[in-house]
Design a protein around this motif. Structure first.
Motif, PDB file in Angstrom:
ATOM      1  N   ILE A   3       9.024  42.159  29.259  1.00 30.60           N
ATOM      2  CA  ILE A   3       9.475  42.987  28.907  1.00 30.60           C
ATOM      3  C   ILE A   3       9.314  43.166  27.898  1.00 30.60           C
ATOM      4  O   ILE A   3       9.500  42.179  27.117  1.00 30.60           O
ATOM      5  N   ARG A   4       8.944  44.383  27.437  1.00 32.11           N
ATOM      6  CA  ARG A   4       9.099  44.592  26.226  1.00 32.11           C
ATOM      7  C   ARG A   4      10.589  45.482  25.598  1.00 32.11           C
ATOM      8  O   ARG A   4      10.939  45.990  26.292  1.00 32.11           O
ATOM      9  N   ASN A   5      10.744  45.587  24.396  1.00 36.07           N
ATOM     10  CA  ASN A   5      12.130  46.033  23.877  1.00 36.07           C
ATOM     11  C   ASN A   5      12.005  47.279  23.040  1.00 36.07           C
ATOM     12  O   ASN A   5      11.521  46.799  21.420  1.00 36.07           O
ATOM     13  N   ILE A   6      12.155  48.413  23.125  1.00 35.57           N
ATOM     14  CA  ILE A   6      11.544  49.376  21.698  1.00 35.57           C
ATOM     15  C   ILE A   6      13.196  50.389  21.592  1.00 35.57           C
ATOM     16  O   ILE A   6      13.972  49.626  22.379  1.00 35.57           O
ATOM     17  N   ILE A   7      13.100  50.424  20.662  1.00 34.14           N
ATOM     18  CA  ILE A   7      14.564  51.522  19.911  1.00 34.14           C
ATOM     19  C   ILE A   7      13.785  53.191  19.759  1.00 34.14           C
ATOM     20  O   ILE A   7      13.041  52.647  19.107  1.00 34.14           O
ATOM     21  N   LYS A   8      14.832  54.660  20.030  1.00 33.97           N
ATOM     22  CA  LYS A   8      13.855  55.460  20.025  1.00 33.97           C
ATOM     23  C   LYS A   8      15.447  56.243  20.003  1.00 33.97           C
ATOM     24  O   LYS A   8      16.195  55.946  21.061  1.00 33.97           O
ATOM     25  N   VAL A  11      18.389  53.924  20.850  1.00 33.06           N
ATOM     26  CA  VAL A  11      19.203  53.738  22.134  1.00 33.06           C
ATOM     27  C   VAL A  11      17.721  52.782  22.085  1.00 33.06           C
ATOM     28  O   VAL A  11      16.616  52.886  22.563  1.00 33.06           O
ATOM     29  N   GLU A  12      18.152  51.659  22.880  1.00 37.51           N
ATOM     30  CA  GLU A  12      17.692  50.401  23.513  1.00 37.51           C
ATOM     31  C   GLU A  12      16.896  50.725  24.989  1.00 37.51           C
ATOM     32  O   GLU A  12      17.417  51.247  25.756  1.00 37.51           O
ATOM     33  N   ILE A  13      15.760  50.606  25.063  1.00 40.67           N
ATOM     34  CA  ILE A  13      15.192  51.213  26.645  1.00 40.67           C
ATOM     35  C   ILE A  13      13.345  49.440  26.152  1.00 40.67           C
ATOM     36  O   ILE A  13      13.110  49.061  25.464  1.00 40.67           O
ATOM     37  N   ALA A  14      14.261  48.905  27.547  1.00 42.46           N
ATOM     38  CA  ALA A  14      12.606  48.160  27.945  1.00 42.46           C
ATOM     39  C   ALA A  14      12.180  49.051  28.934  1.00 42.46           C
ATOM     40  O   ALA A  14      11.869  49.576  29.710  1.00 42.46           O
ATOM     41  N   LEU A  15      11.282  48.268  28.615  1.00 41.36           N
ATOM     42  CA  LEU A  15       9.330  48.502  29.360  1.00 41.36           C
ATOM     43  C   LEU A  15       9.271  47.203  29.554  1.00 41.36           C
ATOM     44  O   LEU A  15       8.968  46.627  29.065  1.00 41.36           O
ATOM     45  N   VAL A  16       9.230  47.320  31.201  1.00 39.48           N
ATOM     46  CA  VAL A  16       8.182  46.482  31.877  1.00 39.48           C
ATOM     47  C   VAL A  16       7.330  46.900  32.852  1.00 39.48           C
ATOM     48  O   VAL A  16       6.779  48.263  32.899  1.00 39.48           O
ATOM     49  N   GLN A  39      17.796  39.397  29.266  1.00 34.18           N
ATOM     50  CA  GLN A  39      16.639  39.124  28.115  1.00 34.18           C
ATOM     51  C   GLN A  39      16.897  40.088  27.078  1.00 34.18           C
ATOM     52  O   GLN A  39      16.661  40.279  26.804  1.00 34.18           O
ATOM     53  N   THR A  40      16.888  41.489  27.909  1.00 35.32           N
ATOM     54  CA  THR A  40      17.342  42.653  26.949  1.00 35.32           C
ATOM     55  C   THR A  40      18.503  43.330  26.088  1.00 35.32           C
ATOM     56  O   THR A  40      18.788  43.512  25.359  1.00 35.32           O
ATOM     57  N   GLY A  41      19.781  43.928  26.699  1.00 27.78           N
ATOM     58  CA  GLY A  41      20.598  44.266  26.900  1.00 27.78           C
ATOM     59  C   GLY A  41      20.201  45.233  26.751  1.00 27.78           C
ATOM     60  O   GLY A  41      21.515  46.471  27.096  1.00 27.78           O
ATOM     61  N   ALA A  42      19.180  45.611  26.905  1.00 30.43           N
ATOM     62  CA  ALA A  42      18.727  47.585  27.812  1.00 30.43           C
ATOM     63  C   ALA A  42      19.841  47.490  29.336  1.00 30.43           C
ATOM     64  O   ALA A  42      19.696  46.735  29.511  1.00 30.43           O
ATOM     65  N   ASP A  43      19.495  49.122  29.386  1.00 29.01           N
ATOM     66  CA  ASP A  43      20.412  49.273  30.882  1.00 29.01           C
ATOM     67  C   ASP A  43      19.845  50.451  30.284  1.00 29.01           C
ATOM     68  O   ASP A  43      19.680  51.507  31.446  1.00 29.01           O
ATOM     69  N   ARG A  44      18.458  50.641  29.813  1.00 26.59           N
ATOM     70  CA  ARG A  44      17.551  51.815  30.492  1.00 26.59           C
ATOM     71  C   ARG A  44      16.368  51.054  30.810  1.00 26.59           C
ATOM     72  O   ARG A  44      16.387  51.133  29.591  1.00 26.59           O
TER      73      ARG A  44
END
Length: 121
Positions: A3-8, A11-16, A39-44
């Motif tokens: 799981i990678r987390n990015i911000i765009k 907005v936080e987005i998790a890439l699974v 793990q990421t706190g992301a809801d997207r």
């Protein structure tokens, strides 16, 4: 599973990413959603369609409706990426079309478009 987390656009987005199926029933979808949030706190998040059991794409099983309703209930926004052109079901094509018009669940051809869409809603 990775799981990678990015911000765009703030907005936080998790890439699974995974080489195995992560969602094969409602409980596994809930578990994945909880893992991503923990793990990421992301809801997207963005999932490749290859991590979802093929029964999901057979609307007669009811699996897609159950899982996507859980995502909406828990205020998760998700994009499923991949090639959906090989599915001949008109009802699935209509389902994908209607989902893409909404603001919670998207079926898109690639990760870049998924990130773009999830970062704007």
């Amino acid at each position: 599973m990775d799981i990678r987390n990015i911000i765009k656009n703030g907005v936080e987005i998790a890439l699974v990413d995974s080489s195995e199926i992560l969602i094969n029933d409602t409980q596994s979808a809930l578990d994945l959603m909880a893992t991503i949030r923990y793990q990421t706190g992301a809801d997207r998040f963005v999932l490749n369609k290859s991590v979802i059991d093929e029964n999901f794409f057979d609307l007669r099983t009811g699996l897609a409706g159950e899982i996507l309703q859980k995502f909406i209930n828990y205020q998760v926004k998700a994009a499923i990426v991949g090639d959906f052109s090989n599915y001949s079901s008109k009802s699935l094509r209509d389902f994908i079309y209607e989902s893409n018009k909404g603001k919670d669940i998207f079926f898109l051809p690639n990760e870049e478009q998924a990130i773009e869409r999830l970062s704007k809603i």
